[in-house]
Design a protein around this motif. Structure first.
Motif, PDB file in Angstrom:
ATOM      1  N   HIS A   2       0.863  -1.261   0.159  1.00  0.00           N
ATOM      2  CA  HIS A   2      -0.012  -0.048   0.040  1.00  0.00           C
ATOM      3  C   HIS A   2       0.845   1.406   0.115  1.00  0.00           C
ATOM      4  CE1 HIS A   2      -3.372   2.574   2.286  1.00  0.00           C
ATOM      5  NE2 HIS A   2      -3.031   2.786   1.100  1.00  0.00           N
ATOM      6  N   GLN A  65      -3.810   8.712   9.090  1.00  0.00           N
ATOM      7  CA  GLN A  65      -4.321   7.364   8.908  1.00  0.00           C
ATOM      8  C   GLN A  65      -3.914   6.847   7.627  1.00  0.00           C
ATOM      9  OE1 GLN A  65      -5.981   5.742  11.550  1.00  0.00           O
ATOM     10  NE2 GLN A  65      -5.303   7.750  12.528  1.00  0.00           N
ATOM     11  N   LYS A  68      -0.154   5.737   8.154  1.00  0.00           N
ATOM     12  CA  LYS A  68      -0.212   4.705   9.117  1.00  0.00           C
ATOM     13  C   LYS A  68      -0.378   3.429   8.399  1.00  0.00           C
ATOM     14  CE  LYS A  68      -1.290   6.823  13.634  1.00  0.00           C
ATOM     15  NZ  LYS A  68      -1.918   6.788  14.672  1.00  0.00           N
ATOM     16  N   LYS A  69      -1.354   3.076   7.687  1.00  0.00           N
ATOM     17  CA  LYS A  69      -1.686   2.135   6.765  1.00  0.00           C
ATOM     18  C   LYS A  69      -0.774   1.581   5.893  1.00  0.00           C
ATOM     19  CE  LYS A  69      -6.579   2.508   8.456  1.00  0.00           C
ATOM     20  NZ  LYS A  69      -7.828   2.563   8.076  1.00  0.00           N
ATOM     21  N   SER A  70       0.060   2.572   5.391  1.00  0.00           N
ATOM     22  CA  SER A  70       0.786   2.210   4.162  1.00  0.00           C
ATOM     23  C   SER A  70       2.142   1.691   4.363  1.00  0.00           C
ATOM     24  CB  SER A  70       1.102   3.692   3.373  1.00  0.00           C
ATOM     25  OG  SER A  70       1.917   4.273   4.342  1.00  0.00           O
ATOM     26  N   SER A 364       0.464  -4.752   5.809  1.00  0.00           N
ATOM     27  CA  SER A 364      -0.161  -3.435   6.176  1.00  0.00           C
ATOM     28  C   SER A 364      -1.002  -3.743   7.481  1.00  0.00           C
ATOM     29  CB  SER A 364      -0.951  -2.833   5.188  1.00  0.00           C
ATOM     30  OG  SER A 364      -0.261  -2.457   3.959  1.00  0.00           O
ATOM     31  N   LEU A 365      -1.073  -2.577   8.176  1.00  0.00           N
ATOM     32  CA  LEU A 365      -1.986  -2.768   9.335  1.00  0.00           C
ATOM     33  C   LEU A 365      -3.572  -2.785   9.014  1.00  0.00           C
ATOM     34  CD1 LEU A 365      -0.200  -0.021  11.415  1.00  0.00           C
ATOM     35  CD2 LEU A 365       0.206  -2.321  11.629  1.00  0.00           C
TER      36      LEU A 365
END
Length: 365
Positions: A2, A65, A68-70, A364-365
């Motif tokens: 991501h 956000q 963070k997910k990337s 990814s988270l």
């Protein structure tokens, strides 16, 4: 994987949208299942146009956000780190990079054109921020030298503009300028507004009138929505002969195709020159910035004049165009030879970017 993309996206500037389109296309070609989130001024349109997730470029919480997910951030391409167009440009793009690094995400600088960077504070901000990114690629030697001069430690690799990696052959335009102008061959024109003490509208209009008398149609191609449409209309009104202004809201693929069908382009916008180049359509540039001179030199195409200079006129510009047309095959062959090398190199840049993220890749988270 991501990736978050940061740039001048969602402002209806065809050049920057072409950069975004080309980066997305090239990443997906190498990594078909890649997830992409674009920071955009118009998230809804960006998401619908490119089939990506998009968040507002000023929505700090959503940007955090997304990061963070990337698995990392791509900053670029385009001319992002410069303060010629505004005082907040450099702080904004550096701020996004700093956020990514605070979240321990790798950052790849993608084919950016650097500068001008005016002021010691701006230089210091760029220096301290870029010295912490994972890899830097720039689109010309001037950008490379500028980063060296301000103290960037890691080498910046020179790569072509991402748009040079596009293959235009499947694109179609949806306007019919030839039928409207009743001429078999036409010349495309890309203009932009530029404040200068040497007005160039009359010069360009005079040149275009002479070309119409030679039997060529004239088709204006607005690259930045209504802004370039207005400038095109100003010049068209000065002309004594008929011309055509293509719709400002057509897709970038349509604009690429239209320029590709033309005999030659006269252009101020950098990406109009790049659109011509990937079609192997000869061009005569009118410069307002060193990046125009650099790209024209790279492709061995002439500069017909500079908007900050009064050492050219409509007649001299017309002669430049006529010279290009009189040796058409030779000039086309030269352009094709130069651009094919750049096209190959441009397709290597996304490999560099993905290699940075794969080194740090984790689920990814």
């Amino acid at each position: 994987m991501h990736i978050v993309l940061s740039g001048y996206y969602g402002f209806d500037n065809v050049g920057d949208e072409a950069i975004l389109f080309s980066i997305i296309q090239s990443l997906r070609k190498l990594q078909p299942d890649i997830k992409i989130t674009v920071l955009s001024n118009n998230p809804k349109k960006t998401s619908e146009t490119y089939d990506v997730k998009s968040v507002g470029r000023n929505s700090i919480n959503k940007i955090i956000q997304a990061l963070k997910k990337s698995d990392g951030l791509i900053s670029g391409g385009g001319s992002l780190l410069q303060n010629k167009t505004g005082h907040f440009t450099i702080p904004y793009y550096l701020g996004i990079i700093k956020l990514a690094k605070l979240l321990n995400k790798p950052v790849f600088i993608y084919a950016q054109g650097m500068g001008p960077i005016n002021g010691l504070l701006s230089e210091l901000l760029v220096k301290t921020t870029l010295n912490k990114v994972d890899q830097i690629t720039v689109r010309d030697e001037a950008s490379q030298h500028l980063l060296n001069d301000i103290g960037i430690k890691q080498p910046a690799k020179i790569v072509p503009d991402p748009v040079l990696g596009l293959d235009p052959h499947d694109y179609k335009h949806n306007c019919q300028p030839i039928n409207e102008l009743n001429q078999e061959e036409f010349i495309t024109v890309s203009v932009r507004n530029w404040h200068t003490k040497y007005p160039f509208n009359e010069k360009l209009a005079h040149c275009l009138d002479l070309l119409v008398k030679d039997g060529y149609g004239i088709v204006f191609v607005p690259m930045h929505g209504k802004h370039d449409k207005i400038k095109s209309q100003e010049i068209a009104k000065i002309m004594q002969e008929k011309s055509y202004i293509s719709p400002a809201d057509t897709s970038l693929q349509s604009k690429i195709s239209l320029i590709g069908e033309s005999k030659l382009l006269i252009g101020l916008r950098l990406h109009s020159l790049i659109f011509a180049a990937i079609n192997y359509t000869p061009f005569v540039a009118i410069s307002y910035d060193p990046k125009i001179d650099a790209f024209a030199s790279l492709c061995e195409q002439p500069i017909g004049g500079n908007v900050e200079s009064d050492n050219w006129n409509g007649q001299t510009l017309y002669q430049q165009v006529k010279n290009m047309l009189s040796s058409y095959k030779r000039n086309t062959d030269i352009l094709k030879e130069k651009v094919q090398v750049l096209q190959h190199q441009a397709r290597e840049t996304p490999e560099l970017a993905l290699s940075v993220f794969f080194k740090r890749h984790s689920p990814s988270l």
